[in-house]
Write a protein that holds these residues in place. Structure first.
Motif, PDB file in Angstrom:
ATOM      1  N   GLY A  18       0.832  -1.206   0.000  1.00 25.94           N
ATOM      2  CA  GLY A  18       0.000   0.000   0.000  1.00 25.94           C
ATOM      3  C   GLY A  18       0.862   1.250   0.000  1.00 25.94           C
ATOM      4  O   GLY A  18       0.429   2.330   0.425  1.00 25.94           O
ATOM      5  N   ALA A  19       2.087   1.130  -0.536  1.00 23.44           N
ATOM      6  CA  ALA A  19       3.051   2.234  -0.435  1.00 23.44           C
ATOM      7  C   ALA A  19       2.829   3.321  -1.480  1.00 23.44           C
ATOM      8  O   ALA A  19       3.544   4.315  -1.480  1.00 23.44           O
ATOM      9  CB  ALA A  19       4.471   1.681  -0.552  1.00 23.44           C
ATOM     10  N   SER A  21       0.265   5.278  -1.692  1.00 24.18           N
ATOM     11  CA  SER A  21      -0.490   6.433  -1.190  1.00 24.18           C
ATOM     12  C   SER A  21      -0.780   6.292   0.303  1.00 24.18           C
ATOM     13  O   SER A  21      -0.537   5.239   0.898  1.00 24.18           O
ATOM     14  CB  SER A  21      -1.809   6.612  -1.961  1.00 24.18           C
ATOM     15  OG  SER A  21      -2.676   5.538  -1.680  1.00 24.18           O
ATOM     16  N   GLY A  24       0.339   3.875   3.915  1.00 21.98           N
ATOM     17  CA  GLY A  24       1.454   3.033   3.466  1.00 21.98           C
ATOM     18  C   GLY A  24       2.623   3.882   2.988  1.00 21.98           C
ATOM     19  O   GLY A  24       3.783   3.596   3.311  1.00 21.98           O
ATOM     20  N   ALA A  42       2.568  -1.994  -4.373  1.00 25.03           N
ATOM     21  CA  ALA A  42       1.177  -1.602  -4.656  1.00 25.03           C
ATOM     22  C   ALA A  42       1.019  -1.812  -6.166  1.00 25.03           C
ATOM     23  O   ALA A  42       1.929  -2.358  -6.804  1.00 25.03           O
ATOM     24  CB  ALA A  42       0.906  -0.146  -4.262  1.00 25.03           C
ATOM     25  N   ASP A  68      -0.258  -6.637  -7.957  1.00 27.65           N
ATOM     26  CA  ASP A  68      -1.666  -6.691  -7.538  1.00 27.65           C
ATOM     27  C   ASP A  68      -1.759  -7.777  -6.470  1.00 27.65           C
ATOM     28  O   ASP A  68      -1.664  -8.975  -6.773  1.00 27.65           O
ATOM     29  CB  ASP A  68      -2.579  -7.015  -8.727  1.00 27.65           C
ATOM     30  CG  ASP A  68      -4.042  -7.040  -8.300  1.00 27.65           C
ATOM     31  OD1 ASP A  68      -4.323  -7.078  -7.074  1.00 27.65           O
ATOM     32  OD2 ASP A  68      -4.911  -7.027  -9.186  1.00 27.65           O
ATOM     33  N   LEU A  69      -1.931  -7.369  -5.241  1.00 25.23           N
ATOM     34  CA  LEU A  69      -1.872  -8.322  -4.132  1.00 25.23           C
ATOM     35  C   LEU A  69      -3.091  -9.228  -4.051  1.00 25.23           C
ATOM     36  O   LEU A  69      -3.105 -10.170  -3.247  1.00 25.23           O
ATOM     37  CB  LEU A  69      -1.680  -7.567  -2.808  1.00 25.23           C
ATOM     38  CG  LEU A  69      -0.304  -6.917  -2.637  1.00 25.23           C
ATOM     39  CD1 LEU A  69      -0.288  -6.007  -1.416  1.00 25.23           C
ATOM     40  CD2 LEU A  69       0.792  -7.961  -2.521  1.00 25.23           C
ATOM     41  N   GLY A  97      -5.087  -1.868   1.609  1.00 27.26           N
ATOM     42  CA  GLY A  97      -6.445  -2.207   2.013  1.00 27.26           C
ATOM     43  C   GLY A  97      -7.454  -1.402   1.228  1.00 27.26           C
ATOM     44  O   GLY A  97      -7.151  -0.301   0.763  1.00 27.26           O
ATOM     45  N   VAL A 145      -1.919  -2.857   9.321  1.00 34.03           N
ATOM     46  CA  VAL A 145      -2.869  -1.759   9.485  1.00 34.03           C
ATOM     47  C   VAL A 145      -4.267  -2.356   9.577  1.00 34.03           C
ATOM     48  O   VAL A 145      -4.799  -2.889   8.593  1.00 34.03           O
ATOM     49  CB  VAL A 145      -2.770  -0.732   8.345  1.00 34.03           C
ATOM     50  CG1 VAL A 145      -3.696   0.450   8.650  1.00 34.03           C
ATOM     51  CG2 VAL A 145      -1.329  -0.233   8.190  1.00 34.03           C
ATOM     52  N   GLY A 191      -8.401   5.708  13.200  1.00 37.88           N
ATOM     53  CA  GLY A 191      -9.814   6.088  13.062  1.00 37.88           C
ATOM     54  C   GLY A 191     -10.056   6.549  11.641  1.00 37.88           C
ATOM     55  O   GLY A 191      -9.875   5.795  10.693  1.00 37.88           O
ATOM     56  N   GLU A 196      -6.955   8.614   0.007  1.00 35.07           N
ATOM     57  CA  GLU A 196      -7.705   8.173  -1.176  1.00 35.07           C
ATOM     58  C   GLU A 196      -8.683   7.057  -0.830  1.00 35.07           C
ATOM     59  O   GLU A 196      -9.680   6.857  -1.516  1.00 35.07           O
ATOM     60  CB  GLU A 196      -6.727   7.674  -2.247  1.00 35.07           C
ATOM     61  CG  GLU A 196      -5.867   8.770  -2.827  1.00 35.07           C
ATOM     62  CD  GLU A 196      -4.784   8.223  -3.756  1.00 35.07           C
ATOM     63  OE1 GLU A 196      -4.862   7.049  -4.171  1.00 35.07           O
ATOM     64  OE2 GLU A 196      -3.849   8.983  -4.063  1.00 35.07           O
ATOM     65  N   LEU A 200     -12.338   6.220  -2.547  1.00 30.92           N
ATOM     66  CA  LEU A 200     -12.546   4.935  -3.223  1.00 30.92           C
ATOM     67  C   LEU A 200     -13.673   4.138  -2.556  1.00 30.92           C
ATOM     68  O   LEU A 200     -14.398   3.403  -3.217  1.00 30.92           O
ATOM     69  CB  LEU A 200     -11.250   4.116  -3.213  1.00 30.92           C
ATOM     70  CG  LEU A 200     -10.132   4.691  -4.085  1.00 30.92           C
ATOM     71  CD1 LEU A 200      -8.811   3.965  -3.834  1.00 30.92           C
ATOM     72  CD2 LEU A 200     -10.511   4.598  -5.563  1.00 30.92           C
TER      73      LEU A 200
HETATM   74  N1  NAP Z   1      -8.186   6.082   5.669  1.00 34.23           N
HETATM   75  C1  NAP Z   1      -8.767   5.659   6.800  1.00 34.23           C
HETATM   76  O1  NAP Z   1      -9.603   6.350   7.418  1.00 34.23           O
HETATM   77  C2  NAP Z   1      -8.409   4.327   7.367  1.00 34.23           C
HETATM   78  C3  NAP Z   1      -8.891   4.019   8.644  1.00 34.23           C
HETATM   79  C4  NAP Z   1      -8.557   2.799   9.203  1.00 34.23           C
HETATM   80  C5  NAP Z   1      -7.781   1.906   8.519  1.00 34.23           C
HETATM   81  N2  NAP Z   1      -7.339   2.218   7.263  1.00 34.23           N
HETATM   82  C6  NAP Z   1      -6.513   1.234   6.563  1.00 34.23           C
HETATM   83  O2  NAP Z   1      -5.280   1.838   6.257  1.00 34.23           O
HETATM   84  C7  NAP Z   1      -4.695   1.150   5.167  1.00 34.23           C
HETATM   85  C8  NAP Z   1      -4.162   2.165   4.183  1.00 34.23           C
HETATM   86  O3  NAP Z   1      -5.263   2.885   3.669  1.00 34.23           O
HETATM   87  P1  NAP Z   1      -5.165   4.437   3.312  1.00 34.23           P
HETATM   88  O4  NAP Z   1      -6.166   5.120   4.120  1.00 34.23           O
HETATM   89  O5  NAP Z   1      -3.779   4.878   3.354  1.00 34.23           O
HETATM   90  O6  NAP Z   1      -5.752   4.405   1.832  1.00 34.23           O
HETATM   91  P2  NAP Z   1      -5.097   4.587   0.393  1.00 34.23           P
HETATM   92  O7  NAP Z   1      -4.365   5.858   0.343  1.00 34.23           O
HETATM   93  O8  NAP Z   1      -6.210   4.362  -0.560  1.00 34.23           O
HETATM   94  O9  NAP Z   1      -4.057   3.388   0.306  1.00 34.23           O
HETATM   95  C9  NAP Z   1      -4.430   2.076  -0.036  1.00 34.23           C
HETATM   96  C10 NAP Z   1      -3.231   1.401  -0.635  1.00 34.23           C
HETATM   97  O10 NAP Z   1      -3.575   0.040  -0.969  1.00 34.23           O
HETATM   98  C11 NAP Z   1      -3.098  -0.219  -2.278  1.00 34.23           C
HETATM   99  N3  NAP Z   1      -3.886  -1.241  -2.933  1.00 34.23           N
HETATM  100  C12 NAP Z   1      -5.221  -1.215  -3.194  1.00 34.23           C
HETATM  101  N4  NAP Z   1      -5.566  -2.316  -3.876  1.00 34.23           N
HETATM  102  C13 NAP Z   1      -4.437  -3.036  -4.049  1.00 34.23           C
HETATM  103  C14 NAP Z   1      -4.153  -4.270  -4.692  1.00 34.23           C
HETATM  104  N5  NAP Z   1      -5.113  -4.997  -5.283  1.00 34.23           N
HETATM  105  N6  NAP Z   1      -2.873  -4.718  -4.706  1.00 34.23           N
HETATM  106  C15 NAP Z   1      -1.887  -3.983  -4.121  1.00 34.23           C
HETATM  107  N7  NAP Z   1      -2.109  -2.832  -3.483  1.00 34.23           N
HETATM  108  C16 NAP Z   1      -3.359  -2.357  -3.452  1.00 34.23           C
HETATM  109  C17 NAP Z   1      -3.215   1.116  -2.998  1.00 34.23           C
HETATM  110  O11 NAP Z   1      -2.317   1.191  -4.094  1.00 34.23           O
HETATM  111  P3  NAP Z   1      -2.660   0.921  -5.640  1.00 34.23           P
HETATM  112  O12 NAP Z   1      -4.010   1.505  -5.911  1.00 34.23           O
HETATM  113  O13 NAP Z   1      -1.537   1.633  -6.330  1.00 34.23           O
HETATM  114  O14 NAP Z   1      -2.593  -0.556  -5.795  1.00 34.23           O
HETATM  115  C18 NAP Z   1      -2.761   2.071  -1.913  1.00 34.23           C
HETATM  116  O15 NAP Z   1      -1.361   2.165  -1.896  1.00 34.23           O
HETATM  117  C19 NAP Z   1      -5.776   0.232   4.622  1.00 34.23           C
HETATM  118  O16 NAP Z   1      -5.531  -1.073   5.064  1.00 34.23           O
HETATM  119  C20 NAP Z   1      -7.051   0.771   5.232  1.00 34.23           C
HETATM  120  O17 NAP Z   1      -8.008  -0.242   5.390  1.00 34.23           O
HETATM  121  C21 NAP Z   1      -7.625   3.408   6.670  1.00 34.23           C
END
Ligand code: NAP
Length: 288
Positions: A18-19, A21, A24, A42, A68-69, A97, A145, A191, A196, A200
């Motif tokens: 998830g690096a 964005s 990550g 990612a 693609d994980l 995630g 995470v 929280g 992004e 999404l």
């Molecule tokens: N944002 C929140 O409020 C929040 C709260 C609690 C927990 N979290 C958790 O935090 C983690 C990071 O989320 P974030 O908020 O930083 O969101 P984000 O900016 O959307 O990051 C998600 C990352 O996952 C990667 N990803 C998505 N589908 C993938 C796939 N099929 N294969 C490989 N990589 C994939 C994306 O990269 P690509 O699209 O380039 O593949 C992106 O780097 C997630 O596990 C999320 O559930 C987020």
């Protein structure tokens, strides 16, 4: 415990999923700032390459491994790809995630499945691939995470919350198993973080209406997670507001909580990709 994270005398390599964005990317940047070589995973190669270039400027090795994980065959190739770089993973950060908001019946099958494949299957699988060498070496660290929603079932985010509850359970059990083997394991439970992810998942408008004090910052979340991992904390909720929410979710009866959450859900009634007619056809109903 600090020996498990990089120091000047014990450099390490972290693989961060998830690096491209959000949290990550911040985890990768924070690890690089602490002197750690990083392998960035990612799907979006351009984002990973740009981050790798930036982090190389800190004097560490930074490599992009687009993957693609949700693709099991692609995951299987990751350990060999890391070895080809001449690196050995000593820190695994499971950041990738996705979520899907809306009443369960309105979320298309492929989105529900992607949530489980990425959040649960890929994380467990990557631990299966990278943890055994850590155990053999007697040192290593895993940061996964999870989420505030790991602590409570969430109507209109049902599959996502279930995936994160599974991850928390998995991570806590791994923490207990691996502690005697010198491997630190921490569940990082943020929280609401404006990344992004929110757009999404169809939650952009909800986040836009939240006051700034109710939002976590991705960089701060990443730093808190790494500090907790260095101390081998089992679980870290990186803000006081959300720590109180997590504690309440642990003690309050779910029957009462679920009623409140269903009626006052902050999430949209239908998956954002569904029209009102499609949602109605799928069986979504107004809350009585
Ligand atoms: N944002 C929140 O409020 C929040 C709260 C609690 C927990 N979290 C958790 O935090 C983690 C990071 O989320 P974030 O908020 O930083 O969101 P984000 O900016 O959307 O990051 C998600 C990352 O996952 C990667 N990803 C998505 N589908 C993938 C796939 N099929 N294969 C490989 N990589 C994939 C994306 O990269 P690509 O699209 O380039 O593949 C992106 O780097 C997630 O596990 C999320 O559930 C987020």
């Amino acid at each position: 415990m600090t020996r498990r994270l990089p120091t000047a005398t014990h450099p390490s390599t972290a693989l961060v999923t998830g690096a491209s964005s959000g949290i990550g990317a911040e985890l990768a940047a924070a690890l690089a700032a602490r002197g750690c070589d990083v392998v960035l995973v990612a799907r979006r190669r351009d984002r990973l390459d740009a981050l790798a270039r930036r982090l190389s400027g800190l004097g560490v090795r930074a490599h992009a491994l687009p993957c693609d994980l949700t693709d099991e065959a692609a995951r299987r190739e990751l350990p060999a790809a890391v070895a080809d770089l001449g690196l050995e993973v000593s820190i695994l950060c499971n950041g990738a995630g996705v979520g899907a908001a809306g009443d369960f019946v309105t979320v298309p099958e492929e989105h529900r499945t992607a949530v489980l494949r990425l959040n649960v299957e890929a994380t467990v699988d990557l631990c299966g691939r990278f943890v055994p060498p850590m155990v053999r070496r007697g040192s290593g660290a895993v940061l996964t995470v999870c989420s505030l929603l790991s602590f409570l079932p969430m109507p209109r985010m049902a599959t996502y919350a279930a995936s994160k509850a599974a991850l928390l359970s998995f991570t806590e059990a791994l923490h207990a198993e691996l502690r005697p083997h010198g491997v630190a394991v921490t569940a990082l439970c943020p929280g609401t973080v404006p990344t992004e992810f929110m757009d999404l998942a169809g939650l952009g408008p909800q986040v836009g209406r939240m006051p700034a004090w109710a939002l976590d910052d991705a960089r701060r979340v990443a730093e808190r997670g790494l500090d907790a991992l260095a101390r081998n904390r089992r679980v870290v909720v990186p803000s006081a507001l959300y720590r109180a929410s997590a504690a309440s979710a642990r003690v309050l009866p779910h029957a009462a909580l679920l009623g409140l959450l269903r009626r006052g859900s902050p999430f949209p009634a239908r998956w954002p990709g569904a029209t009102a007619a499609e949602a109605r056809d799928a069986g979504a109903l107004p809350v009585p």
